[in-house]
Design an enzyme around this catalytic site. Sequence first.
Site, short mmCIF file in Angstrom:
data_model
loop_
_atom_site.label_atom_id
_atom_site.label_comp_id
_atom_site.label_asym_id
_atom_site.label_seq_id
_atom_site.Cartn_x
_atom_site.Cartn_y
_atom_site.Cartn_z
N GLY A 46 0.82 -1.21 0.00
CA GLY A 46 0.00 0.00 0.00
C GLY A 46 0.85 1.25 0.00
N ASP A 84 -9.45 5.63 13.44
CA ASP A 84 -8.09 5.40 13.94
C ASP A 84 -7.37 4.28 13.20
OD1 ASP A 84 -8.50 7.32 16.00
OD2 ASP A 84 -9.65 5.81 17.11
N GLU A 115 10.83 -7.06 2.26
CA GLU A 115 10.58 -8.41 1.73
C GLU A 115 9.19 -8.45 1.13
OE1 GLU A 115 11.48 -11.99 4.20
OE2 GLU A 115 12.22 -10.50 5.63
#
Lengths: 229, 229
Positions: A46, A84, A115
């Site tokens: 991401g 959160d 990795e």
Amino acid sequence: MSHKLKDVIRNVSIDCVIFGFEKSSLEILLIKRARKPYQGKWALPGGFIKKTELVEAAASRILFETTGINNIYLEEIAVFDGIDRFPNWRVFTIGHFALVSPENYSLSAGVDTTEVKWVKIDELPKLPFDHQKIIDIALSKLRTRVRYKPIGFELLPEKFTLPQLQKLYEAILGKNLDKRNFRKKINKVDLIRKLKEKETNSKTRAAYLYKFDKHNYNKLKEKGFIFEL
Amino acid sequence: MSHKLKDVIRNVSIDCVIFGFEKSSLEILLIKRARKPYQGKWALPGGFIKKTELVEAAASRILFETTGINNIYLEEIAVFDGIDRFPNWRVFTIGHFALVSPENYSLSAGVDTTEVKWVKIDELPKLPFDHQKIIDIALSKLRTRVRYKPIGFELLPEKFTLPQLQKLYEAILGKNLDKRNFRKKINKVDLIRKLKEKETNSKTRAAYLYKFDKHNYNKLKEKGFIFEL
């Protein structure tokens, strides 16, 4: 190379659930984070969207930069909005998913990762952020999809056996299927073609190989069907 | 009352495509903007998400505050991400849609709006931002949906005629359907129940009234079907 925070939109990110199928198991691609928060933890690939970047381009870039996987179609799942979910400030993430055949891609850890590896879906570690929730929603989307659309073209090798195809459905649905019933249903939808070859590396009785009928596959993908399993 | 910019997330907003069906036409709910940019223009109901608000709650609040419509389920369509879609700074908007029966809701212009009204889908004015694109995507989602799921429960009155049901499908699909063929298919899926009453306000020959079979409707909604029209 890491991207500077000034070049990105700090409250809108992308997370990618990449499903692969290998040796009868459904797998998900994870990266080890090189950066805070959760440095050193395994997580979904991401990253943040750049200020002048569209979502689709950002998703492809982020997946490529973090895992080395390029040129696949990423589909938007939903926005994940927990207040959160990111510990430092509020970040909305746009979840994406894709199906690939792992053998077609070589992996290389890149930006902000040390990795990258495939992990079986029932052997996932505890994941940071809301990544487990994103995976759960992606998987439920995939389970819904197999009931309306043909599946397997992106996940199986070009030639495959009926046991392989059944194992793919079993891995996605998370349950065993009756062999005779599965074969009856798969034959009824006219999706696959039996070849004259048999598999060569089988320890037991070699099974016939099959191929998807591309024309019917694409037609059914377009039109949809009900594949009740 | 307008919300202060300091209370909202300035680059993540919600836009709502509310479909209604009335007098044989598919309609969309528009508001007249009381605020810049595009002050005085008709547009989709929308607004910014508050800093501590989840997306679903924001969508419901914004729809209620701008139009007076409350307590409906809004479904996420997709993120709209055009770099310049909002003229002053970059704003990602999360498109939502819902189906309602207009007669069940009274409208009232509220926050940042001076008017609110239903507009026939083929009489929409030129809309600001990317609102036409959001409508197009919502409509294409709705068109896909009618092929897999029963539809009409939220859009039609409790008792309806077969011509009304056909007109609903025609309005969504944007094409005329063959009457005999439509009836054959609708009977085959066992979705509706013929009542003993006929419509009362018809100028021509009164047609029988029907009701959805709630049990079958919900079962088919859950399981899906292929409704080829």
